[in-house]
Design a protein around this motif. Structure first.
Motif, mmCIF file in Angstrom:
data_model
loop_
_atom_site.group_PDB
_atom_site.id
_atom_site.type_symbol
_atom_site.label_atom_id
_atom_site.label_comp_id
_atom_site.label_asym_id
_atom_site.label_seq_id
_atom_site.Cartn_x
_atom_site.Cartn_y
_atom_site.Cartn_z
ATOM 1 N N PRO A 1 -9.552 -8.942 -1.053
ATOM 2 C CA PRO A 1 -10.241 -9.305 -2.300
ATOM 3 C C PRO A 1 -11.683 -9.716 -2.012
ATOM 4 O O PRO A 1 -12.051 -9.997 -0.872
ATOM 5 N N TYR B 1 2.564 -13.053 -5.088
ATOM 6 C CA TYR B 1 2.345 -11.703 -5.619
ATOM 7 C C TYR B 1 3.100 -10.646 -4.818
ATOM 8 O O TYR B 1 2.823 -9.458 -4.946
ATOM 9 N N HIS C 1 -0.325 -2.831 -4.192
ATOM 10 C CA HIS C 1 -1.602 -3.030 -4.891
ATOM 11 C C HIS C 1 -1.450 -4.226 -5.822
ATOM 12 O O HIS C 1 -0.759 -4.156 -6.844
ATOM 13 N N VAL C 2 -2.111 -5.320 -5.440
ATOM 14 C CA VAL C 2 -1.994 -6.568 -6.203
ATOM 15 C C VAL C 2 -3.231 -6.744 -7.075
ATOM 16 O O VAL C 2 -4.364 -6.667 -6.583
ATOM 17 N N GLN C 3 -3.018 -6.980 -8.356
ATOM 18 C CA GLN C 3 -4.094 -7.276 -9.302
ATOM 19 C C GLN C 3 -3.809 -8.628 -9.947
ATOM 20 O O GLN C 3 -2.784 -8.797 -10.607
ATOM 21 N N GLN D 1 -4.404 -11.364 -12.636
ATOM 22 C CA GLN D 1 -4.881 -11.380 -14.014
ATOM 23 C C GLN D 1 -6.080 -12.308 -14.183
ATOM 24 O O GLN D 1 -6.182 -13.358 -13.546
ATOM 25 N N THR E 1 -11.530 -9.058 -12.426
ATOM 26 C CA THR E 1 -10.179 -8.917 -11.887
ATOM 27 C C THR E 1 -10.241 -8.981 -10.363
ATOM 28 O O THR E 1 -11.083 -8.347 -9.746
ATOM 29 N N GLU F 1 -8.349 -8.101 -6.886
ATOM 30 C CA GLU F 1 -7.312 -7.193 -6.409
ATOM 31 C C GLU F 1 -7.414 -7.011 -4.905
ATOM 32 O O GLU F 1 -8.480 -7.193 -4.311
ATOM 33 N N TYR F 2 -6.288 -6.634 -4.312
ATOM 34 C CA TYR F 2 -6.281 -6.291 -2.896
ATOM 35 C C TYR F 2 -5.099 -5.360 -2.623
ATOM 36 O O TYR F 2 -4.129 -5.284 -3.389
ATOM 37 N N TYR F 3 -5.225 -4.604 -1.530
ATOM 38 C CA TYR F 3 -4.180 -3.684 -1.091
ATOM 39 C C TYR F 3 -3.642 -4.167 0.254
ATOM 40 O O TYR F 3 -4.379 -4.752 1.054
#
Length: 338
Positions: A76, A110, A116-118, A120, A145, A147-149
């Protein structure tokens, strides 16, 4: 000695003038003016800070509690930019005195969201708003937003390939493009990993290279993927062209057993350019001048234009002497050879 007396005299004179000024009526008027000036400036500053203003500041972002078997392939952002509106006194406190706690992303919270985490926007805003005064309005947040993978140890080795265009200078050529290492390990979600065949570098364009070049180049990882290592060493060996001539026979293929090709001349001189590093390696055996029986039968002429079926690697600017040969398809007697 003279200079010391002058300095002492100047110091005593300045001291006397300062003392006389402070004891004079003008000095009292000056200090009264200065006092009222600072009081007025203070009231003006308080009045100004009592108005509403907008400002922007950053809050750090941290990802924690990542298991050892997990590889974060796209982390992120390191901070979020927050824009707020409030009275100047409150904003001044944010900028000068208040330390904001970082936004904490706990990996465990998460883990059920897949690779793939998003996060909110409402969750992040709630964390930030909790650190602001009740009177402060949160106007915007960038990025909106987080996010990270990540990959749970799924990986494979893929070759490195150059993205871009490189060209050598006149009378030079590039015999190869070398990478160290020539393959890297890529971590990515399983569905994305299956489609990845090559690791490309960031675009690189180089012209008129005349000497061997070495450069560290960064790999361009797709979103959600991570290369290890993230960069490789690129070597562009440069060689100089030289000319060489060999003599190669023209041979017939697919001829019937009772027919043979007679070419005039039977050997062709082939002149070509090759790098000095491969000058001795390229010989007449690397060239094959062949012509099929069917091609000559349908030619409709007694002259054949010489051509190569394949070109040896590293060879260019090929010329034939002669470019055309006379030929004859000769019938072999039945008792030939007995």
């Amino acid at each position: 000695m003279f200079e010391q007396r002058n300095i002492k005299r100047l110091f005593l004179k300045t001291k006397k003038q300062t003392k006389d000024f402070l004891l004079s009526a003008k000095s009292r008027e000056f200090f009264v003016f200065l006092c009222f000036f600072f009081i007025a400036a203070g009231f003006w500053l308080l009045q100004t800070l009592n108005n509403d203003y907008e400002t922007e500041f950053s809050i750090p972002v941290r990802l924690r509690n990542v298991p050892e078997n997990v590889v974060i392939t796209s982390e992120p952002v390191s901070e979020v930019r927050v824009r707020v509106r409030d009275k100047g006194t409150v904003l001044l406190n944010y900028m000068l005195g208040k330390n904001f706690y970082p936004v904490i992303l706990d990996f465990k919270n998460y883990i059920n969201m897949g690779n793939h985490v998003q996060v909110q926007t409402s969750q992040v805003q709630k964390w930030i708003t909790g650190q602001l005064n009740a009177s402060t309005a949160l106007l915007s947040m960038k990025p909106d937003t987080l996010e990270y993978y990540y990959s749970t140890g799924v990986s494979k080795m893929i070759p490195v390939k150059l993205c871009g265009n490189v060209s050598a200078g006149e009378q030079y050529y590039l015999p190869d493009t070398l990478f160290t290492p020539d393959s890297v390990r890529v971590y990515a979600p399983s569905d994305a990993l299956d489609t990845m065949k090559v690791a490309y570098t960031l675009p690189l364009n180089l012209d008129n290279i005349t000497d061997t070049l070495e450069r560290e180049v960064t790999l361009s990882a797709p979103k959600g993927a991570k290369y290890i290592p993230a960069s490789v060493k690129l070597t562009l060996p440069v060689d100089m062209y030289t000319e060489k001539t060999v003599e190669v026979p023209l041979r017939g293929v697919n001829f019937p057993a009772d027919k043979v090709l007679r070419a005039f001349p039977s050997k062709i001189k082939i002149s070509f350019q090759v790098g000095m590093g491969r000058f001795r390696q390229i010989t007449a055996d690397d060239f094959h001048l062949v012509v099929s029986y069917e091609e000559l039968v349908h030619l409709g002429s007694e002259k054949y234009t010489v051509k190569l079926r394949t070109l040896p690697e590293g060879v260019s600017h090929v010329r034939f002497n002669p470019e055309q040969v006379d030929f004859l398809i000769e019938q072999i007697p039945a008792d030939y050879g007995y």
